[in-house]
Design an enzyme around this catalytic site. Structure first.
Site, PDB file in Angstrom:
ATOM      1  N   CYS A   1     -18.237   0.742 -19.562  1.00 45.72           N
ATOM      2  CA  CYS A   1     -19.537   0.678 -18.895  1.00 45.72           C
ATOM      3  C   CYS A   1     -20.344  -0.553 -19.310  1.00 45.72           C
ATOM      4  O   CYS A   1     -21.133  -1.086 -18.514  1.00 45.72           O
ATOM      5  CB  CYS A   1     -20.327   1.943 -19.195  1.00 45.72           C
ATOM      6  SG  CYS A   1     -19.529   3.461 -18.606  1.00 45.72           S
TER       7      CYS A   1
ATOM      8  N   CYS B   1     -13.926   0.988 -14.573  1.00 47.52           N
ATOM      9  CA  CYS B   1     -14.342   2.386 -14.401  1.00 47.52           C
ATOM     10  C   CYS B   1     -13.112   3.288 -14.473  1.00 47.52           C
ATOM     11  O   CYS B   1     -12.787   4.015 -13.550  1.00 47.52           O
ATOM     12  CB  CYS B   1     -15.067   2.548 -13.063  1.00 47.52           C
ATOM     13  SG  CYS B   1     -15.985   4.091 -12.891  1.00 47.52           S
TER      14      CYS B   1
ATOM     15  N   GLU C   1       0.818  -1.209   0.000  1.00 47.30           N
ATOM     16  CA  GLU C   1       0.000   0.000   0.000  1.00 47.30           C
ATOM     17  C   GLU C   1       0.854   1.262   0.000  1.00 47.30           C
ATOM     18  O   GLU C   1       0.524   2.245  -0.659  1.00 47.30           O
ATOM     19  CB  GLU C   1      -0.964  -0.001   1.190  1.00 47.30           C
ATOM     20  CG  GLU C   1      -2.079  -1.034   1.091  1.00 47.30           C
ATOM     21  CD  GLU C   1      -2.978  -0.817  -0.126  1.00 47.30           C
ATOM     22  OE1 GLU C   1      -2.966   0.286  -0.708  1.00 47.30           O
ATOM     23  OE2 GLU C   1      -3.689  -1.769  -0.485  1.00 47.30           O
TER      24      GLU C   1
ATOM     25  N   CYS D   1     -25.684   2.972 -12.090  1.00 47.65           N
ATOM     26  CA  CYS D   1     -24.788   4.120 -12.321  1.00 47.65           C
ATOM     27  C   CYS D   1     -25.553   5.306 -12.927  1.00 47.65           C
ATOM     28  O   CYS D   1     -25.992   5.265 -14.079  1.00 47.65           O
ATOM     29  CB  CYS D   1     -23.633   3.713 -13.238  1.00 47.65           C
ATOM     30  SG  CYS D   1     -22.419   5.046 -13.455  1.00 47.65           S
TER      31      CYS D   1
ATOM     32  N   CYS E   1     -19.612  -3.373 -16.948  1.00 48.37           N
ATOM     33  CA  CYS E   1     -19.457  -2.993 -15.531  1.00 48.37           C
ATOM     34  C   CYS E   1     -20.545  -3.662 -14.683  1.00 48.37           C
ATOM     35  O   CYS E   1     -21.738  -3.583 -15.000  1.00 48.37           O
ATOM     36  CB  CYS E   1     -19.551  -1.483 -15.364  1.00 48.37           C
ATOM     37  SG  CYS E   1     -19.392  -0.944 -13.634  1.00 48.37           S
TER      38      CYS E   1
END
Length: 359
Positions: free
Chosen positions: A203, A196, A43, A212, A206
């Site tokens: 899309c 995305c 991270e 959305c 997705c």
DNA sequence: GATCCGTGGAT
DNA sequence: TATCCAAGGAT
């Protein structure tokens, strides 16, 4: 018009099938505990940095320092050299600070709460939430660039960043599930990274296309909006490449604070707009190649002159010391210094200098 | 809140 | 070539 709310379980079902294979990741369904050290290290490396760039650094670090205690015991110079090229070098300094706190004060175990993690060097709101969720199954709200983009789109938030950040955080928090929070956090980020995306979002495939709102409005690709950034000024500077007949090159350790802090570099003067003023680190027959290296940092462009001179063995410099190629070479330097080093060394071996690096 | 802090890939 | 952008944090 009446959109159903986005469902975390639909995203988790997508993640079960499409989770990316990443070296620091425990695959969904593996029934294994993620190693907090691996989660933390990955991270921190991933802060403002792409997966592609991080991959080899992560494997190198975990190979050389398999535990947080191993890393805590490492030499500063070795860690900084291993981080060279990854950028944002304050991360490497804070990484070591954090590892030493965990090893010395916490018996080698990371805190298992967001608040406890947040107190450690180099761990901010995002990273604390990510480690808490992924390594300790805490229902923390992870808000990174991916989550901001996904939330802005499914809720059609048209207010620009960074002002809209807290609004987006609230929307993300409302959606965070109590079950599988670690997988959910990684699922949203995977979605942002692979479906995305900032441009040309996919899309059509997705898992959240139905709820959305931005897709309904045909504005998905325009979100999130952002306030324009200031133009980058051009700064100039010079570095000095003094090389002995045995190949050793004069390098100096840069101060911990500021640009390229804590890293080795070629000596030179400050970088500023306007005239270049910098005294050489020693007396020699300097040959200057004007504008030899160009490099762009986060907030300015740099045009760097490179001065070269052969020097006698035993010569004393005003700053730094001579490093043989075995002690420290271009691969141990931040990228702009690596470019300058290779440019100067490449005057004898032109094939070593990538064409795109040279003005 | 604004600024500083790297790098490399995509477009 | 120029711009944008990436699993942000510290001050």
């Amino acid at each position: 018009m009446c959109n159903q709310a986005a469902d975390p379980e639909i995203l988790l079902a997508w993640y079960d099938i499409h989770a990316r294979d990443l070296p620091w990741r425990v695959p969904p369904g593996a029934d294994l505990r993620a190693d907090p050290y691996a989660v933390w290290l990955s991270e921190v490396m991933l802060q403002q940095t792409t997966v592609a760039a991080v991959r080899k650094y992560f494997l190198d670090f975990t190979d050389r320092w398999p535990t947080v205690s191993d890393l805590a015991a490492a030499d500063d110079d070795a860690v900084m050299a291993a981080w060279a090229g990854l950028g944002y070098y304050a991360r490497a300094r804070n990484l070591l600070k954090c590892a030493r706190v965990v090893a010395r004060d916490l018996d080698g175990r990371f805190p298992d709460t967001e608040a406890g993690l947040r107190d450690l060097p180099g761990i901010g709101p995002y990273t604390a939430a990510a480690i808490a969720a992924i390594a300790f199954e805490r229902p923390a709200t992870v808000l990174d660039g991916n989550v901001e983009r996904v939330m802005a789109r499914i809720h059609a938030v048209e207010a620009p960043l960074p002002g809209a950040k807290e609004t987006l955080r609230g929307l993300a928090a409302a959606l965070t599930p109590a079950a599988r929070p670690g997988d959910y956090a990684q699922a949203v980020m995977d979605l942002g990274a692979t479906i995305c995306t900032p441009r040309n979002p996919a899309c059509g495939i997705c898992p959240w296309r139905q709820p959305c709102r931005a897709r309904d409005l045909g504005i998905a690709e325009t979100l999130p909006r952002k306030t324009p950034k200031a133009a980058k000024p051009v700064r100039r500077g010079i570095v000095y490449f003094a090389q002995r007949s045995d190949g050793a090159v004069l390098l100096e350790r840069r101060p911990d604070k500021g640009l390229l802090g804590g890293m080795l570099g070629l000596p030179g003067g400050p970088w500023a707009e306007g005239e270049i003023v910098a005294a050489p680190p020693l007396e020699a027959d300097w040959q200057i190649t004007a504008g030899a290296v160009r490099h762009t940092f986060t907030h300015f462009h740099l045009i760097l002159d490179v001065a070269m001179a052969p020097v006698d063995e035993g010569i004393e410099a005003l700053t730094g010391r001579f490093f043989t190629p075995e002690e420290a070479g271009p691969d141990d330097l931040p990228t702009v210094m690596r470019k300058a080093y290779q440019f100067a060394a490449g005057q004898h071996r032109p094939s070593k200098v990538p064409k795109t690096d040279i003005a």
